[in-house]
Design an enzyme around this catalytic site. Structure first.
Site, short mmCIF file in Angstrom:
data_model
loop_
_atom_site.label_atom_id
_atom_site.label_comp_id
_atom_site.label_asym_id
_atom_site.label_seq_id
_atom_site.Cartn_x
_atom_site.Cartn_y
_atom_site.Cartn_z
N GLU A 152 81.94 22.14 48.20
CA GLU A 152 83.39 22.01 48.35
C GLU A 152 84.02 21.59 47.02
O GLU A 152 83.38 20.93 46.20
CB GLU A 152 83.72 20.99 49.45
CG GLU A 152 83.40 21.52 50.83
CD GLU A 152 83.88 20.60 51.95
OE1 GLU A 152 84.48 19.55 51.67
OE2 GLU A 152 83.66 20.96 53.12
N ARG B 287 92.27 45.28 43.84
CA ARG B 287 91.74 46.64 44.06
C ARG B 287 91.70 46.99 45.55
O ARG B 287 91.67 48.15 45.92
CB ARG B 287 90.35 46.78 43.41
CG ARG B 287 90.47 46.98 41.91
CD ARG B 287 89.12 46.95 41.22
NE ARG B 287 88.61 45.59 41.11
CZ ARG B 287 87.47 45.27 40.51
NH1 ARG B 287 86.73 46.20 39.97
NH2 ARG B 287 87.07 44.01 40.45
N LYS C 284 86.94 65.34 35.62
CA LYS C 284 85.83 65.83 36.45
C LYS C 284 86.10 67.30 36.78
O LYS C 284 87.15 67.61 37.34
CB LYS C 284 85.80 65.06 37.78
CG LYS C 284 84.94 63.84 37.74
CD LYS C 284 84.75 63.26 39.13
CE LYS C 284 84.12 61.89 38.96
NZ LYS C 284 84.38 60.98 40.04
N THR D 260 81.50 45.84 36.70
CA THR D 260 80.05 46.00 36.56
C THR D 260 79.69 46.70 35.25
O THR D 260 78.53 46.69 34.84
CB THR D 260 79.48 46.86 37.70
OG1 THR D 260 80.05 48.17 37.59
CG2 THR D 260 79.81 46.28 39.05
C1 R5P Z 1 89.09 51.42 38.53
O1 R5P Z 1 89.99 51.85 39.24
C2 R5P Z 1 89.37 50.49 37.38
O2 R5P Z 1 90.39 50.98 36.56
C3 R5P Z 1 88.11 50.28 36.55
O3 R5P Z 1 87.72 51.52 35.99
C4 R5P Z 1 87.01 49.73 37.39
O4 R5P Z 1 87.44 48.61 38.13
C5 R5P Z 1 85.83 49.34 36.52
O5 R5P Z 1 84.81 48.83 37.34
P1 R5P Z 1 83.30 48.89 36.86
O6 R5P Z 1 83.22 48.19 35.52
O7 R5P Z 1 82.57 48.15 37.95
O8 R5P Z 1 82.88 50.31 36.77
#
Ligand code: R5P
Length: 277
Positions: A36, A86, A177, A208
């Protein structure tokens, strides 16, 4: 007026306090043996500015406790990195809209909210009184005069990277893409030939590092000379920084919305402008 430095933003809070010509309130943050959290804030004035990024669940609980400790004061909440943004809609039936819950919580205590590059326009709409500072001009200024190409890793960051590249005075492009057939998707730069170029991948968040690592593979296949990356929010979860360097990224640059060793650009001046607006 006093500035209250949250546990997650001590450096940025100090920078903001110096620019505002205010003192920092005396704060105590503790974790009890059972996990806590505890907050004490002393020497406050009638008007206070809290500076606290939400980059972990503890940051959020500390923020709630800070609000409670500041009972009776006029509070402006500077949340440089607005975590949970997000999850800005129900992607599946029954899900919480996390940023809506966070917005309701913050605005039940704070009269004004200042943040930096909140993840999406839809996340912003859950706040009634928010100023969203854009740090892309600062990232652009940082690269001014260097012969680089800025790359958005996807269409989602296209507008952000366009702004940064305008301030840097350099070219920009995004990775697109392209579906080749039912099983194959190819990712490649939309328009520019990047062979032999020094590129900077720019994004709002590096969490990440997966997005940047994938983009780096594509760019290396295009024969680029070098890859750096720049972001506003260096969330850098787990071993993300190692992952980025191991993928061949020469340098990672970020602002101080999340305080990390790579946070070499300060948003303090821009936040102070927003506080005075
Ligand atoms: C996605 O919509 C964001 O703009 C970033 O590209 C995303 O949050 C990056 O996340 P990660 O480093 O986990 O790929």
């Amino acid at each position: 007026m006093k500035v209250v430095a949250g546990n997650s933003s001590p450096i940025l809070a100090k920078r903001i306090a110096e620019r505002l010509g205010c003192e920092l309130a005396k704060t105590t943050y503790k974790v009890f043996p059972d996990g806590e959290l505890y907050v004490r804030i002393e020497n406050i004035d009638r008007d206070v500015v809290i500076v606290q990024s939400i980059n972990s669940n503890n940051d959020l609980v500390y923020l709630m406790l800070m609000f409670d400790a500041l009972e009776g004061a006029n509070v402006t909440a500077v949340i440089p990195y607005m975590g949970y943004a997000r999850q800005d809609k129900k992607f599946e039936e029954g899900e919480a809209i996390s940023i809506r819950a966070i917005a309701n919580l913050i605005e039940s205590y704070a009269e004004k909210v200042v943040t930096v590059n909140i993840h999406s326009e839809s996340a912003k709409r859950y706040f009634k009184n928010i100023v969203d500072v854009d740090a892309m001009p600062l990232i652009g200024e940082y690269y001014k005069g260097r012969d680089v190409v800025m790359i958005s890793p996807d269409l989602g960051s296209y507008n952000r990277v366009k702004i940064a590249s305008n301030y840097a005075g350099c070219e920009f492009d995004y990775l697109e893409k392209v579906r080749i057939d039912a099983e194959t998707v190819e990712i490649k730069p939309k328009s520019l030939d990047l062979k032999g170029r020094d590129v900077v991948i720019v994004d709002d968040i590096i969490s990440t590092g997966g997005t940047i690592v994938e983009a780096t593979k594509v760019l290396k296949n295009c024969g680029v000379e070098s890859v750096e990356c720049a972001c506003v929010h260096a969330v850098l979860a787990g071993n993300a920084l190692n992952r980025l360097y191991s993928a061949g990224i020469g340098r990672v640059v970020a602002t101080d919305t999340v305080e990390k060793p790579v946070s070499v650009i300060s948003v303090a001046d821009a936040i102070v402008l927003a506080l005075r607006s």
